[in-house]
Design a protein around this motif. Structure first.
Motif, PDB file in Angstrom:
ATOM      1  N   THR A 162       0.828  -1.211   0.000  1.00  0.00           N
ATOM      2  CA  THR A 162       0.000   0.000   0.000  1.00  0.00           C
ATOM      3  C   THR A 162       0.861   1.259   0.000  1.00  0.00           C
ATOM      4  OG1 THR A 162      -0.136   0.002   2.428  1.00  0.00           O
ATOM      5  CG2 THR A 162      -1.902  -1.119   1.232  1.00  0.00           C
ATOM      6  N   MET A 163       2.126   1.119  -0.324  1.00  0.00           N
ATOM      7  CA  MET A 163       3.144   2.171  -0.286  1.00  0.00           C
ATOM      8  C   MET A 163       3.439   2.574   1.147  1.00  0.00           C
ATOM      9  SD  MET A 163       3.620   5.389  -2.827  1.00  0.00           S
ATOM     10  CE  MET A 163       5.304   5.820  -3.307  1.00  0.00           C
ATOM     11  N   ALA A 164       2.441   2.901   1.914  1.00  0.00           N
ATOM     12  CA  ALA A 164       2.538   3.136   3.357  1.00  0.00           C
ATOM     13  C   ALA A 164       1.109   3.202   3.879  1.00  0.00           C
ATOM     14  CB  ALA A 164       3.310   4.413   3.685  1.00  0.00           C
ATOM     15  N   ALA A 165       0.973   3.314   5.197  1.00  0.00           N
ATOM     16  CA  ALA A 165      -0.369   3.357   5.780  1.00  0.00           C
ATOM     17  C   ALA A 165      -0.572   4.568   6.669  1.00  0.00           C
ATOM     18  CB  ALA A 165      -0.647   2.074   6.574  1.00  0.00           C
ATOM     19  N   SER A 166       0.455   4.945   7.434  1.00  0.00           N
ATOM     20  CA  SER A 166       0.297   6.071   8.345  1.00  0.00           C
ATOM     21  C   SER A 166       1.569   6.900   8.396  1.00  0.00           C
ATOM     22  CB  SER A 166      -0.070   5.587   9.755  1.00  0.00           C
ATOM     23  OG  SER A 166       1.025   4.924  10.371  1.00  0.00           O
ATOM     24  N   ILE A 167       1.399   8.161   8.734  1.00  0.00           N
ATOM     25  CA  ILE A 167       2.497   9.109   8.894  1.00  0.00           C
ATOM     26  C   ILE A 167       2.219   9.856  10.195  1.00  0.00           C
ATOM     27  CG2 ILE A 167       3.649  11.137   7.929  1.00  0.00           C
ATOM     28  CD1 ILE A 167       2.679  10.191   5.163  1.00  0.00           C
ATOM     29  N   THR A 168       3.072   9.624  11.196  1.00  0.00           N
ATOM     30  CA  THR A 168       2.768  10.079  12.546  1.00  0.00           C
ATOM     31  C   THR A 168       3.863  10.979  13.092  1.00  0.00           C
ATOM     32  OG1 THR A 168       1.625   7.978  12.923  1.00  0.00           O
ATOM     33  CG2 THR A 168       2.124   9.317  14.863  1.00  0.00           C
ATOM     34  N   GLU A 169       3.461  12.124  13.610  1.00  0.00           N
ATOM     35  CA  GLU A 169       4.407  13.051  14.234  1.00  0.00           C
ATOM     36  C   GLU A 169       4.916  12.445  15.552  1.00  0.00           C
ATOM     37  OE1 GLU A 169       6.067  17.065  13.730  1.00  0.00           O
ATOM     38  OE2 GLU A 169       4.759  15.850  12.467  1.00  0.00           O
ATOM     39  N   SER A 220       4.058   5.586  18.647  1.00  0.00           N
ATOM     40  CA  SER A 220       2.746   5.406  18.037  1.00  0.00           C
ATOM     41  C   SER A 220       2.874   5.406  16.521  1.00  0.00           C
ATOM     42  CB  SER A 220       1.816   6.541  18.468  1.00  0.00           C
ATOM     43  OG  SER A 220       0.624   6.530  17.707  1.00  0.00           O
ATOM     44  N   ILE A 221       2.083   4.565  15.869  1.00  0.00           N
ATOM     45  CA  ILE A 221       1.944   4.654  14.416  1.00  0.00           C
ATOM     46  C   ILE A 221       0.641   5.372  14.073  1.00  0.00           C
ATOM     47  CG2 ILE A 221       3.391   2.650  13.934  1.00  0.00           C
ATOM     48  CD1 ILE A 221       0.836   1.013  13.499  1.00  0.00           C
ATOM     49  N   GLY A 222       0.010   5.923  15.072  1.00  0.00           N
ATOM     50  CA  GLY A 222      -1.095   6.850  14.887  1.00  0.00           C
ATOM     51  C   GLY A 222      -2.285   6.287  14.157  1.00  0.00           C
ATOM     52  N   TYR A 223      -2.705   7.046  13.142  1.00  0.00           N
ATOM     53  CA  TYR A 223      -3.892   6.726  12.360  1.00  0.00           C
ATOM     54  C   TYR A 223      -3.497   6.655  10.888  1.00  0.00           C
ATOM     55  CZ  TYR A 223      -5.694   8.780  16.675  1.00  0.00           C
ATOM     56  OH  TYR A 223      -5.910   9.092  17.984  1.00  0.00           O
ATOM     57  N   ALA A 224      -4.342   6.031  10.100  1.00  0.00           N
ATOM     58  CA  ALA A 224      -4.057   5.925   8.667  1.00  0.00           C
ATOM     59  C   ALA A 224      -4.047   7.304   8.016  1.00  0.00           C
ATOM     60  CB  ALA A 224      -5.091   5.030   7.984  1.00  0.00           C
ATOM     61  N   VAL A 225      -3.339   7.419   6.896  1.00  0.00           N
ATOM     62  CA  VAL A 225      -3.318   8.673   6.147  1.00  0.00           C
ATOM     63  C   VAL A 225      -4.732   9.004   5.684  1.00  0.00           C
ATOM     64  CG1 VAL A 225      -0.935   8.365   5.355  1.00  0.00           C
ATOM     65  CG2 VAL A 225      -2.817   7.469   3.971  1.00  0.00           C
ATOM     66  N   GLY A 272      -4.333   2.659  21.550  1.00  0.00           N
ATOM     67  CA  GLY A 272      -4.126   3.537  22.687  1.00  0.00           C
ATOM     68  C   GLY A 272      -5.431   4.164  23.129  1.00  0.00           C
ATOM     69  N   PRO A 273      -5.395   5.017  24.151  1.00  0.00           N
ATOM     70  CA  PRO A 273      -6.625   5.590  24.706  1.00  0.00           C
ATOM     71  C   PRO A 273      -7.388   6.479  23.748  1.00  0.00           C
ATOM     72  CG  PRO A 273      -4.667   6.608  25.670  1.00  0.00           C
ATOM     73  CD  PRO A 273      -4.201   5.421  24.903  1.00  0.00           C
ATOM     74  N   GLU A 274      -6.706   7.055  22.749  1.00  0.00           N
ATOM     75  CA  GLU A 274      -7.379   7.927  21.788  1.00  0.00           C
ATOM     76  C   GLU A 274      -7.634   7.224  20.453  1.00  0.00           C
ATOM     77  OE1 GLU A 274      -8.461  10.820  22.728  1.00  0.00           O
ATOM     78  OE2 GLU A 274      -7.553  10.545  24.709  1.00  0.00           O
ATOM     79  N   GLY A 275      -7.473   5.926  20.425  1.00  0.00           N
ATOM     80  CA  GLY A 275      -7.688   5.182  19.200  1.00  0.00           C
ATOM     81  C   GLY A 275      -6.459   5.063  18.329  1.00  0.00           C
ATOM     82  N   GLU A 276      -5.347   5.680  18.752  1.00  0.00           N
ATOM     83  CA  GLU A 276      -4.105   5.555  17.988  1.00  0.00           C
ATOM     84  C   GLU A 276      -3.552   4.140  18.147  1.00  0.00           C
ATOM     85  OE1 GLU A 276      -2.583   6.564  22.110  1.00  0.00           O
ATOM     86  OE2 GLU A 276      -4.375   6.892  20.890  1.00  0.00           O
ATOM     87  N   LEU A 277      -2.754   3.706  17.171  1.00  0.00           N
ATOM     88  CA  LEU A 277      -2.231   2.345  17.198  1.00  0.00           C
ATOM     89  C   LEU A 277      -0.750   2.332  17.566  1.00  0.00           C
ATOM     90  CD1 LEU A 277      -3.909   0.643  14.099  1.00  0.00           C
ATOM     91  CD2 LEU A 277      -4.719   0.783  16.459  1.00  0.00           C
TER      92      LEU A 277
END
Length: 532
Positions: free
Chosen positions: A324-331, A344-349, A418-423
């Motif tokens: 998929t080239m990538a899935a997420s971009i997380t600060e 965190s890997i955050g959320y999907a793009v 995580g608590p905010e839905g981040e992965l």
């Protein structure tokens, strides 16, 4: 063919084509620098967007004259530079799927890829030294002057007139479970969908200069090209030889005015060991404004040290698969908050969604519970080249809407919410091993060993033994100025926190971890270290 036998007019690119998307800046501002690269005289040269487009058009004319049809494959072997970018964009214009490879690829592996892809043409740079390409494949070279055909490809029949968004843009070959490279087929629509989704992360502005440190065959390099050119920014390929010399690497970044460096985390390890003072100087200058990493876990002690040296820089963690080239971009916070144990890997793009499913296929909604990541995304690959069975194993009907015909990608990656839905990434499904009937996640062993004083990196793996009982072994690196860790003390440290079956049987100290051409730890080479 037309009724009178004449070949059709040149197939032309659709709106959603890599060429039209990545050269949009050539129409807006042709004098803007597209690529800054090493020059033959040892200095730097700049290729503008206008010049890059002219090089693309010269290559399009030369490739078109060979009579190739939409869908005919081309092997593109080169380091990343302006002419390699122009060549892949010329292939995209004509609908010729390119397979990027590197001069570092062994002959045997390249021949295996050729056997699988059955390309019409193999193209390498003017300075390439590859020989032994099968006679069934045409050969050519590219450079600033265009294309030089050495051996014309076999005659083809042209049946196509239009390059559509669903046509294949490229095929990248990755390692496969069968021991043969596995081809990941990506369409123009899929690549552009991801790049458009990534725009929301605001990683790059038109004023940025983005350093590419990954070889062309690694999809991270294609990410860099797409990210930079798609934003009208400047791509700065770092010569492969410079990466092996930390001072030369940093000097090149400074000379080229690089503002962002993309790469796997291990690209920073030699710099941290040998040139931390020079990097600190650059950090104080504030020129390096962003560090983007992906491809493997970033050891937190190394990441913290890098952040100390670059206190003004923003850090970004990219997660995803070639499919998929990538899935997420997380600060990533700079500095990392005290007590951080995982990134965190955050959320999907934007435009995509990651969800967790349990082993029974039901959604995982409880924070802290581990599940497998499934991805809904418009950037999903078309499939594995000539392997429909492997494709069906990972491209599945949407489990929440099975009647819709919609499909999702089964990543094979584990995570918890995580608590905010981040992965938070928790390893691979297939990295779990069985030790005396117990399931062991190698990443957990590595993290524990990495916490031992003086250890700067750890890799755990299962080695075969003659009696058939698997042997859990660990490899570690340590600080250059410090003593090698005592094996007994490290194992006692592990026993203090891990079940007995997760404590390694042996430990090897190495100067550095061997890496593959893509910059990841070469576990095969490490295993050979023990066997020797």
């Amino acid at each position: 063919m037309s009724p009178n036998g004449a070949r059709p007019v040149r197939a032309h690119a659709s709106v959603d084509n890599l060429r039209t998307y990545l050269l949009a800046a050539a129409r807006r501002d042709p004098d803007r620098p597209a690529v800054i690269q090493a020059a033959a005289d040892g200095g730097l040269e700049t290729v503008t967007y206008g010049e890059l487009e002219r090089r693309v058009d010269r290559l399009v004319d030369a490739l078109d004259a060979l009579g190739l049809d939409v869908g005919d494959r081309v092997i593109l072997e080169s380091d990343t530079n302006a002419d390699a970018v122009a060549t892949l964009l010329a292939c995209a214009t004509l609908g010729l799927p390119f397979t990027p490879t590197s001069p570092e690829v062994p002959d045997e592996r390249l021949l295996t890829i050729i056997d699988s892809a059955e390309p019409a043409l193999h193209i390498q740079s003017d300075h390439g030294q590859r020989t032994g390409i099968p006679e069934t494949v045409g050969t050519a070279r590219f450079g600033p002057g265009g294309l030089t055909v050495e051996r014309a490809p076999a005659p083809r029949v042209r049946r196509r007139r239009v390059v559509t968004p669903i046509d294949t843009a490229y095929i990248t070959f990755t390692s496969g479970t069968t021991g043969r490279p596995k081809g990941v087929v990506m369409s123009h629509r899929g690549v552009i969908a991801f790049l458009r989704g990534a725009e929301a992360a605001r990683l790059v502005t038109a004023e940025d200069r983005v350093a590419n440190t990954s070889p062309l065959q690694f999809d991270f390099a294609l990410f860099d090209i797409g990210l930079a050119l798609g934003h009208g920014a400047t791509l700065v390929p770092v010569p492969r030889a410079r990466l092996n010399w930390p001072r030369r690497f940093l000097s090149y970044l400074r000379d080229a005015g690089v503002t962002q460096v993309d790469g796997v985390p291990s690209v920073w390890r030699p710099v941290l060991r040998h040139e931390s003072d020079l990097l600190a100087e650059m950090g104080q200058e504030g020129v390096l404004s962003r560090i983007t990493f992906s491809g493997e876990d970033f050891p937190l002690d190394e990441l913290r040290r890098l952040q100390e040296l670059l206190p003004k820089a923003r850090f970004t963690n990219g997660y995803g698969a070639t499919e998929t080239m990538a899935a997420s971009i997380t600060e990533v916070p700079n500095p990392l908050p005290p007590g951080t144990e995982r990134l965190s890997i955050g959320y999907a793009v934007a435009g995509a969604e990651m969800m967790l499913l349990g082993s029974d296929g039901s959604p995982v909604d409880e924070p802290g519970t581990i599940g497998e990541i499934y991805l809904r995304s418009p950037s999903l690959f078309s499939g594995y080249w000539r392997d429909p069975e492997a494709t069906r194993a990972v491209v599945l009907p949407d489990p929440l809407h099975p009647g819709s015909g919609q499909v999702v990608f089964k990543t094979g990656d584990l995570a918890h919410m995580g608590p905010e839905g981040e992965l938070y990434f928790r390893g691979r499904v297939d990295s779990q091993v069985q030790i005396r009937g117990n399931r062991v996640e190698l990443g957990e062993v590595e993290r524990r060993i990495g916490q031992f004083a003086g250890v700067t990196g750890a890799v755990a793996m299962v080695l075969p033994r003659e009696d058939g009982d698997p042997l859990l072994h660990a490899f570690v690196t340590c600080a250059p100025a410090g003593p090698a860790p005592d094996t007994r003390e490290v194992l006692a440290f592990c026993r203090a926190a891990l079940p007995a079956y997760m404590v390694p049987h042996g430990l090897s100290v190495v100067n550095e971890f061997p890496v593959t051409v893509n910059g990841k730890v070469d576990r095969t080479a490490l295993a050979a270290h023990v066997a020797s």
